[in-house]
Enzyme design. Structure first.
Site, PDB file in Angstrom:
ATOM      1  N   HIS A 219      41.695   1.514  42.825  1.00  0.00           N
ATOM      2  CA  HIS A 219      40.821   0.718  43.527  1.00  0.00           C
ATOM      3  C   HIS A 219      41.927   0.856  44.972  1.00  0.00           C
ATOM      4  O   HIS A 219      40.297   1.076  45.830  1.00  0.00           O
ATOM      5  CB  HIS A 219      40.491  -0.344  43.511  1.00  0.00           C
ATOM      6  CG  HIS A 219      39.201   0.040  42.820  1.00  0.00           C
ATOM      7  ND1 HIS A 219      37.825   0.216  42.030  1.00  0.00           N
ATOM      8  CD2 HIS A 219      39.167  -1.475  40.949  1.00  0.00           C
ATOM      9  CE1 HIS A 219      37.224  -0.836  42.041  1.00  0.00           C
ATOM     10  NE2 HIS A 219      37.979  -0.733  40.681  1.00  0.00           N
TER      11      HIS A 219
ATOM     12  N   GLU B 278      35.572  26.955  35.550  1.00  0.00           N
ATOM     13  CA  GLU B 278      36.876  25.709  35.465  1.00  0.00           C
ATOM     14  C   GLU B 278      37.378  25.475  34.211  1.00  0.00           C
ATOM     15  O   GLU B 278      37.836  24.719  34.110  1.00  0.00           O
ATOM     16  CB  GLU B 278      35.988  24.265  35.809  1.00  0.00           C
ATOM     17  CG  GLU B 278      34.699  23.904  35.028  1.00  0.00           C
ATOM     18  CD  GLU B 278      34.231  22.287  35.409  1.00  0.00           C
ATOM     19  OE1 GLU B 278      35.085  21.816  36.516  1.00  0.00           O
ATOM     20  OE2 GLU B 278      33.480  21.843  35.337  1.00  0.00           O
TER      21      GLU B 278
ATOM     22  N   ASP C   2      40.177  21.250  37.350  1.00  0.00           N
ATOM     23  CA  ASP C   2      40.141  21.847  36.048  1.00  0.00           C
ATOM     24  C   ASP C   2      40.005  22.855  36.097  1.00  0.00           C
ATOM     25  O   ASP C   2      41.337  22.873  34.421  1.00  0.00           O
ATOM     26  CB  ASP C   2      38.329  21.438  35.357  1.00  0.00           C
ATOM     27  CG  ASP C   2      38.935  19.753  35.180  1.00  0.00           C
ATOM     28  OD1 ASP C   2      39.368  19.823  34.932  1.00  0.00           O
ATOM     29  OD2 ASP C   2      36.900  19.735  35.858  1.00  0.00           O
TER      30      ASP C   2
ATOM     31  N   CYS D  22      34.618  25.194  44.649  1.00  0.00           N
ATOM     32  CA  CYS D  22      34.391  23.646  45.008  1.00  0.00           C
ATOM     33  C   CYS D  22      35.394  22.438  44.534  1.00  0.00           C
ATOM     34  O   CYS D  22      35.316  21.222  45.157  1.00  0.00           O
ATOM     35  CB  CYS D  22      33.148  22.679  44.417  1.00  0.00           C
ATOM     36  SG  CYS D  22      32.866  23.320  42.830  1.00  0.00           S
TER      37      CYS D  22
HETATM   38  C1  PEP Z   1      36.713  20.496  39.608  1.00  0.00           C
HETATM   39  O1  PEP Z   1      37.091  20.355  38.856  1.00  0.00           O
HETATM   40  O2  PEP Z   1      37.340  21.667  40.396  1.00  0.00           O
HETATM   41  C2  PEP Z   1      35.743  19.945  40.099  1.00  0.00           C
HETATM   42  C3  PEP Z   1      35.187  20.311  41.670  1.00  0.00           C
HETATM   43  O3  PEP Z   1      34.847  19.232  39.794  1.00  0.00           O
HETATM   44  P1  PEP Z   1      35.473  17.498  39.358  1.00  0.00           P
HETATM   45  O4  PEP Z   1      36.466  17.461  39.740  1.00  0.00           O
HETATM   46  O5  PEP Z   1      33.865  16.799  39.910  1.00  0.00           O
HETATM   47  O6  PEP Z   1      36.106  17.455  37.390  1.00  0.00           O
HETATM   48 MG    MG Z   2      35.566  19.957  37.123  1.00  0.00          MG
END
Ligand code: PEP
Ligand code: MG
Length: 578
Positions: free
Chosen positions: A192, A431, A455, A502
């Site tokens: 948190h 991913e 991931d 991303c």
């Molecule tokens: C990722 O896995 O890079 C991603 C953008 O998704 P998350 O972090 O939400 O798993």
């Molecule tokens: Mg992910």
């Protein structure tokens, strides 16, 4: 090099603070058992009810503050605490016991609430255990209010708060003061304190283990939220070094303002679209104000509260709100990525949750959940600026199956004459290593790719992304990761579909040149990194980026890649060495 005692922790919120430590020790309230005379009973009940009211009013203030800073969804935890104080069953029970046993309110509260806490702690359920903390916190708040004790949460001068741990309420409350930074013995990146400190833009280092044992209130400390260290009683030259660093960063940030609203185009004309990752609709404004050209990843898990998925209509309103705000830019809405470390962990136990029931696997096993979310997303797409994306894909069968559900959702809407974008773009997160290796084939099935490096690294290197013990093995510049990314980009290009990154890697300045050089069309990053990423892109030539990324693929270890990048980027982007 650095003089003074250095304690290493986890960099939880970026920034540097130099200041005087305030050691925050939350004392447990002392509770004595006191017998009441008959005539004292009604006064005691009055005292108890007043304490409940005072606690509610404190929490309401905290809630308002939290909503202001974090938006309504981010502040939900405080709403839940207020609701607990309205629980009539518990309140009546306590009143009844004060009357019957003629004992003081604090004692009865302690005794009564402790039963619930013990039950929750012993339940073996992580979610209930976490709620037991909240209940303990709440119990202490009410008792403190009965005893009319004030806990320090205000101070007049600037201080770095050092504590064993901070509750969400502490973190929010301290932010009203001139708090320079937070340092805690406990906690990780997702605790948190860490999440709230980042949202509040206050530097923080967590997981410092025994920092509170080495620090006294009044000690001079330097908190480095970039490196995750705390320096206690540093020498003067170290202080000066850090003061200069702060100045350089401030200067750098001022310069970055100029890059917010310009397109990210390399010197030789290659345009890269810079989008924002958001987790709550409230973040859209910050994203647009930071210069985002759309939302490249809208994580939708926030909508699920207490394990309940809202109805299609409520989902539609949330998605549409974002789509409208972002228009004419696009928003890429990702279907629920629950499982792994996200949400369902509290409701669904598995030995290996990251390798278990997560993301699209849940959607395909529970089509009614998937379909209602798809209909909500489709309905939000009327202005044709919504793209839909699926997480955790590991085989082409899943892609084909999911597309059938999109067709079904479309047909269901058509039947009811509900408008949507017939040509909505459908993409997948790449991913998992299997989806990366099958990228050529998958690219023929979808309209776009978004590489989730968080991931992809986790699954490629077999390293839990949230486990501090193996954090060193989580390497974004690992040659295996780079080769997979390069292959995915090449596959997308062959199929003539856009590809973005991303994951957090897209927000790492060292990775920017590499990713641009690989040929990424878009980078989707946390909003505050947008100006910097744009600046870097505008400083380089695509030709050089291509050369650098091609060469980076030759190395055999992450260290070799990093050393090479540091050397190359120093020449191209000198300020990167802040
Ligand atoms: C990722 O896995 O890079 C991603 C953008 O998704 P998350 O972090 O939400 O798993
Ligand atoms: Mg992910």
């Amino acid at each position: 090099m650095v003089k003074g005692k250095v304690i290493e922790g986890i960099p939880a919120s970026p920034g540097i603070a130099i200041g005087v430590a305030l050691k925050y020790e939350k004392l447990k309230p002392k509770i004595l058992k006191k017998e009441l005379k008959e005539e004292e009973v009604s006064g005691e009940i009055e005292k108890f009810l007043m304490a409940i009211e005072r606690s509610k009013s404190e929490l309401r203030k905290i809630l308002t503050l939290a909503v202001e800073k974090l938006g309504s969804k981010g502040a939900e935890i405080f709403e839940a605490q207020i609701l607990m104080l309205d629980d009539k069953t518990i309140i009546d029970k306590i009143i009844e016991r004060i009357k019957g046993e003629k004992l003081n309110a604090e004692f009865i509260i302690q005794d009564e609430i402790e039963k619930y806490i013990k039950f929750m702690q012993g339940s073996g359920d992580d979610y209930l255990k976490e709620r037991a903390h909240d209940l303990e916190d709440l119990k202490n708040r009410v008792i403190r209010n009965i005893q009319q004790q004030k806990w320090l949460s205000r101070f007049d001068t600037s201080r770095i708060v050092v504590a064993e741990n901070l509750t969400p309420a502490d973190t929010i409350l301290f932010s009203r003061n001139q708090v320079l930074g937070y340092a805690t013995d406990l906690g990780g990146m997702t605790s948190h304190t860490a999440i709230l400190a980042r949202a509040l833009k206050i530097p923080a280092v967590v997981g410092l283990k025994e920092a509170t044992k080495s620090i006294k209130t009044g000690d001079l400390v330097i908190l480095d939220g970039y490196k995750g260290i705390l320096i206690i009683n540093p020498e003067q030259d170290v202080v000066e070094e850090y003061q200069n660093k702060i100045k350089r960063i401030a200067e750098f940030e001022r310069k970055l303002e100029d890059f917010k609203f310009v397109p990210a185009v390399t010197i030789d004309g290659r345009k890269v679209t810079i989008l924002a990752n958001i987790e709550f609709p409230e973040e859209v404004n910050e994203a647009l104000e930071s210069g985002a050209e759309g939302v490249g990843l809208f994580r939708t898990e926030y909508i699920i509260s207490n394990g309940t998925i809202p109805e299609e209509d409520e989902q539609f309103e949330e998605y549409f709100k974002v789509a409208e705000k972002v228009y004419p830019y696009k928003v890429v809405i990702r279907t629920f990525d629950v499982g792994g470390d996200k949400i369902f962990r509290d409701y669904h136990r598995e030995d290996n949750p990251f390798l278990g029931w997560r993301g699209i696997r849940i959607g395909l096993d529970k089509p009614e959940i998937l379909l209602s979310q798809l209909r909500a997303i489709l309905r939000a797409s009327v202005k044709k600026n919504v793209w839909v994306m699926f997480p955790m894909v590991s085989s082409i069968d899943e892609v084909r199956e999911v597309k059938k559900y999109i067709d079904l959702a479309k047909a269901q809407l058509k039947e009811k004459n509900i408008p949507f974008d017939e040509n909505i773009k459908v993409g997948v997160m790449i991913e998992t290593p299997s989806s990366a290796l099958m990228a050529k084939e998958i690219a023929r099935e979808v309209d776009f790719f978004s590489i989730g490096t968080n991931d992809l690294i986790q699954y490629t290197l077999a390293v839990d992304r949230g486990n501090e013990t193996v954090a060193k093995i989580f390497q974004e510049f690992h040659p295996a990761v780079l080769r997979l990314i390069q292959f995915v980009v090449e596959s997308a290009q062959r199929a003539k579909i856009p590809v973005s990154v991303c994951g957090e890697m897209a927000a790492d300045p060292y990775a920017t040149v590499l990713l641009v050089g690989f040929g990424l069309d878009e980078l989707s990053v946390t909003p505050k990194m947008i100006p910097e990423i744009k600046r870097i892109i505008k400083t380089i030539k695509f030709k050089d980026a291509k050369r650098i990324s091609k060469r980076a693929l030759v190395f055999k270890t992450q260290d070799e890649v990093k050393n090479f990048l540091m050397k190359e980027l120093k020449g191209i982007i000198p300020e990167i060495e802040i």
